[in-house]
Design an enzyme around this catalytic site. Structure first.
Site, mmCIF file in Angstrom:
data_model
loop_
_atom_site.group_PDB
_atom_site.id
_atom_site.type_symbol
_atom_site.label_atom_id
_atom_site.label_comp_id
_atom_site.label_asym_id
_atom_site.label_seq_id
_atom_site.Cartn_x
_atom_site.Cartn_y
_atom_site.Cartn_z
ATOM 1 N N ASP A 129 -10.761 2.082 -3.367
ATOM 2 C CA ASP A 129 -11.243 2.067 -2.288
ATOM 3 C C ASP A 129 -12.705 1.921 -2.162
ATOM 4 O O ASP A 129 -13.466 1.634 -1.255
ATOM 5 C CB ASP A 129 -10.737 3.184 -1.384
ATOM 6 C CG ASP A 129 -9.332 2.451 -0.750
ATOM 7 O OD1 ASP A 129 -9.112 1.366 -0.687
ATOM 8 O OD2 ASP A 129 -8.678 3.361 0.182
ATOM 9 N N ASP A 166 0.942 -1.190 0.036
ATOM 10 C CA ASP A 166 0.083 0.085 0.053
ATOM 11 C C ASP A 166 0.956 1.232 -0.036
ATOM 12 O O ASP A 166 1.982 1.336 0.371
ATOM 13 C CB ASP A 166 -0.746 0.023 1.271
ATOM 14 C CG ASP A 166 -2.263 0.772 1.019
ATOM 15 O OD1 ASP A 166 -2.392 1.518 0.167
ATOM 16 O OD2 ASP A 166 -3.140 0.476 1.830
HETATM 17 C C1 DGJ Z 1 -5.803 1.899 1.897
HETATM 18 C C2 DGJ Z 1 -6.177 0.547 1.058
HETATM 19 O O1 DGJ Z 1 -6.631 1.043 -0.203
HETATM 20 C C3 DGJ Z 1 -7.361 -0.028 1.997
HETATM 21 O O2 DGJ Z 1 -7.628 -1.259 1.103
HETATM 22 C C4 DGJ Z 1 -6.491 -0.557 3.052
HETATM 23 O O3 DGJ Z 1 -5.540 -1.598 2.744
HETATM 24 C C5 DGJ Z 1 -6.156 0.640 3.998
HETATM 25 N N1 DGJ Z 1 -5.447 1.649 3.109
HETATM 26 C C6 DGJ Z 1 -5.393 0.380 5.089
HETATM 27 O O4 DGJ Z 1 -4.946 1.388 5.713
#
Ligand code: DGJ
Length: 731
Positions: free
Chosen positions: A547, A477
């Site tokens: 997201d 991430d």
């Molecule tokens: C952003 C990601 O896109 C989410 O899926 C998740 O992993 C969060 N970060 C966790 O902090």
């Protein structure tokens, strides 16, 4: 050989199955662009380059033979009479940035070279592609500029990149160095690109080219949610299925720019590469600099064919490792199920449900390390939180594995929380400018990935975790933009290099990881799809698309993403309702049908499913296996574009996957907003007109010709959010 050089005329021509690209060396050694378009047999093309040069303000070259200002230039340079945006500018020892490069030599060979330190497409076999290297030279700065062109033999794709080498004894500064430049004779195009924001990435937008400059860029340190490193020029009259489309996609994950300029002679220049804003590279004697690669795709069958060419190329010649072709596991990720509120028992409970339902892997998301119970601490402290994962990681992974479920884990390797042991020990390890405050986002700073000691530390921490237990997947991430982009380790004259050195550092760390752990399935992520680009796909064959997990929102996001990226790269999960981002309620079936168009998985608490939902999961798992090959390895056709369909009374999305042998066809239709008293037909694409296709559910049979020319009838009552999947088989 797909590349020829006509000695007499000094014309180079590169051919792909259906396109040609040509240029020639002028008498005074300038490289003049001649042609890019549908395939042609000629090399007698120089007549095309004769353009008006009557404007006295436009300077002639010293031999009075050429007006650069009106010529179509193959790799335009700064300060020597071409007044449009330039691809290259080098500030030499005298402090001036007039850059003049002339032809020196060239080389044509089979295969495709690597770009040191950078991701790029590759030719699996020497015969898959041919490469042309043209060496240009700036005598004053002693700069050797090598232009690389590779033509793929079975796809209409040509790649471009550039290497600058300092052959002299004095340093010089590169101020801009684009990966590619293409001049077109006319401006009869629309420019299409993918814009967005967090939670709504990659919406296709188009605009008519206008006189002057237009373009897109990222200055965020990564490719970003806001703009994808891609533009297409679509010739007037184009559609999804017809007309000429030229795609330009940059294999890069940092600051980029795509500049499109229409000049007073109505010619159009497209530049693509590292964003010159805040970029510079100090090149000492003997040093070289390599740009990332632009992948140019030509289609004479509209945007759809351009997409399918990118899909094949990126799936087969960009993604690597065993997961490139290996069947991806169905994942359940605990982020939307628990956020930070989980422990080992909760994860095992989810894994137990997963094993009963046919789901294959559990991914433990953010919150397992340091003392992280919310997003304000511990990034950089990559050791397990024993309060949450009691008994340690190995014990948890073993418990999950014992249920027949694989285990995956989340990292955010490029970040550091001020509240972390790592920061307390190394406060200088984040990107910063001495004497200035550091901006903060999501309570975190960005690690200075241009530094080897920083990368070594993060690699060692990650490696320890990954070696300690049977971890088969990593979600990588990246959750903020880069600001105060300064590095403690570089001298002032090299601070403009930090943005690019950061990206090179990330690539180096990723390469180390996939080399050390070759069986690992890596999933890219950046607050959803904030770094969904070809550079990342070289390391991670799938990327978390957004997201926003709402099925209706995902229709547009996945449709836009499909313009460049294949279904196998788009991670897509079924999540709970009301949806956590939009509050919308969509049926379990629709959520599954939409997620099935990507790398499929779940993002909800499996322990809270009703018996009816559990049955639906089992059904979706069966469908996933049945459709996998057609969806992931077949050809993808956009049938109804949800972004454009908004003006229709019934606003919908539809897409189609066709297997390699054209015998399996899966059509998905989703109604975003319904209306009454309407009728709807959708014509299928890419079938064999002579085959008879049977609807596997209703048993009705039609010829491929009929399905493509009349289509299927979808005029029955759909409610908001309803989906229909039709599977045709030809025996
Ligand atoms: C952003 C990601 O896109 C989410 O899926 C998740 O992993 C969060 N970060 C966790 O902090």
């Amino acid at each position: 050989m797909a590349i020829i050089f006509d000695f007499e005329r000094k014309v180079f021509r590169l051919d792909t199955p259906q396109s040609s690209y040509a240029m020639y060396i002028s008498e005074s050694g300038f490289l003049i662009h001649l042609y890019y378009g549908a395939k042609i047999p000629d090399t007698d093309l120089i007549y095309l380059a004769k353009r008006p040069n009557t404007v006295s303000f436009s300077a002639l070259t010293a031999d009075q033979k050429l007006t650069l200002d009106s010529a179509l230039l193959e790799y335009p340079t700064n300060g020597i009479s071409d007044m449009r945006s330039s691809a290259l500018s080098i500030r030499g020892f005298s402090g001036n940035s007039a850059t003049d490069i002339r032809y020196r030599s060239h080389r044509i060979y089979s295969g495709k070279p690597k770009i040191p330190g950078l991701p790029a497409t590759y030719a699996e076999n020497e015969n898959d592609a041919d490469t042309l290297e043209i060496v240009m030279y700036d005598e004053l700065w002693d700069a050797e500029i090598t232009l690389f062109y590779t033509a793929f033999n079975t796809l209409d794709a040509i790649t471009r990149s550039v290497r600058v080498k300092n052959n002299g004894t004095k340093a010089f500064d590169i101020e801009r160095v684009h990966s590619s430049a293409v001049d077109f004779y006319d401006d009869n195009f629309e420019m299409l690109h993918l814009e967005g924001r967090w939670g709504k990435e990659r919406t296709p937008v188009k605009r008519r080219l206008m006189y002057g400059l237009q373009g897109i860029q990222s200055k965020r340190g990564s490719s970003s949610h806001n703009h994808n490193p891609f533009v297409a020029l679509c010739r007037d009259g184009w559609t999804e299925e017809s007309g000429e489309v030229y795609g330009f996609s940059l294999v890069y994950s940092g600051n980029f720019s795509a500049e499109v300029e229409v000049d007073s002679l109505n010619s159009t220049r497209v530049l693509m590469g590292i964003n010159p804003t805040d970029f510079g590279w100090h090149l000492d004697a003997g040093e070289s600099f390599c740009t990332p690669e632009t992948v140019m795709v030509y289609s004479n069958e509209g945007l759809g064919k351009m997409s399918r060419t990118y899909h094949r190329l990126y799936r087969n010649n960009l993604c690597r490792g065993e997961w490139k072709t290996k069947k991806r596991p169905i994942i359940v990720n605990n982020w939307e199920a628990t956020y930070f509120g989980f422990d080992d028992d909760k994860l095992v409970a989810i894994a137990k449900e997963a094993s009963e339902l046919g789901i294959e892997m559990l991914v433990m998301d953010d919150g397992w390390f340091g003392k992280r119970n919310t997003d304000n601490c511990s990034l950089g402290d990559w050791y397990v939180n024993q309060d949450k994962i009691r008994g340690g990681l190995k014990q948890l992974v073993d418990r999950v594995n014992a249920l027949g479920i694989k285990f995956g884990i989340w990292f955010e390797p490029e970040m550091i929380s001020p509240d972390s042991d790592l920061f307390r020990e190394h406060p200088d390890w984040c990107l910063h400018v001495n004497g200035r405050e550091c901006s903060i986002a999501r309570s975190q700073y960005v690690l200075d990935m241009s530094r080897k000691d920083v990368r070594d530390n993060i690699f060692e921490q990650m490696s320890k975790i990954l070696s300690n237990a049977n971890i088969e997947y990593v979600k990588w991430d990246f959750n903020r933009n880069l600001t105060e982009v300064g590095s403690e380790q570089l001298p002032p004259e090299r601070q403009k290099e930090v943005g690019h050195r950061y990206v090179l550092g990330v690539y180096e760390l990723l390469e180390r990881l996939v080399t050390e752990f070759p069986k690992l399935l890596l999933e890219g992520c950046s607050g959803g799809g904030g770094r969904f680009d070809p550079g990342m796909l070289y390391y991670s064959p799938q990327i978390w698309t957004s997201d926003d997990t709402d099925a209706i929102e995902r229709l547009e996001i996945q449709n836009g993403t499909s313009i460049v990226y294949p279904p196998s790269t788009m991670s897509a999960h079924v999540s709970a309702i009301p949806n956590h981002q939009t509050g919308r309620n969509t049926s379990f079936k629709t959520r599954g049908d939409v997620a099935m168009a990507g790398a499929f998985g779940y993002e909800l608490d499996l322990t809270k499913l009703s018996e009816e939902e559990r049955e639906l999961v089992r059904k979706q798992v069966r469908t996933y296996h049945e459709f996998y090959d057609t969806i992931q390895n077949g050809e993808y056709y956009r049938l109804i574009n949800p972004t454009e369909d908004k003006s229709n009374p019934t606003c919908s999305a539809a897409w189609e996957s066709v297997s390699g042998d054209k015998r399996d066809v899966i059509v998905t239709y989703v109604v975003m907003r319904t209306s009454v008293s309407i009728s709807r037909y959708v014509r299928l694409r890419g079938l064999d007109p002579d085959l008879t296709y049977t609807n596997t559910e209703s048993g009705e049979s039609y010829s491929g010709a009929l399905l493509m020319n009349a289509g299927i009838n979808l005029s029955w009552n759909h409610k908001d959010g309803d989906s229909t999947v039709i599977h045709f088989k030809a025996l």
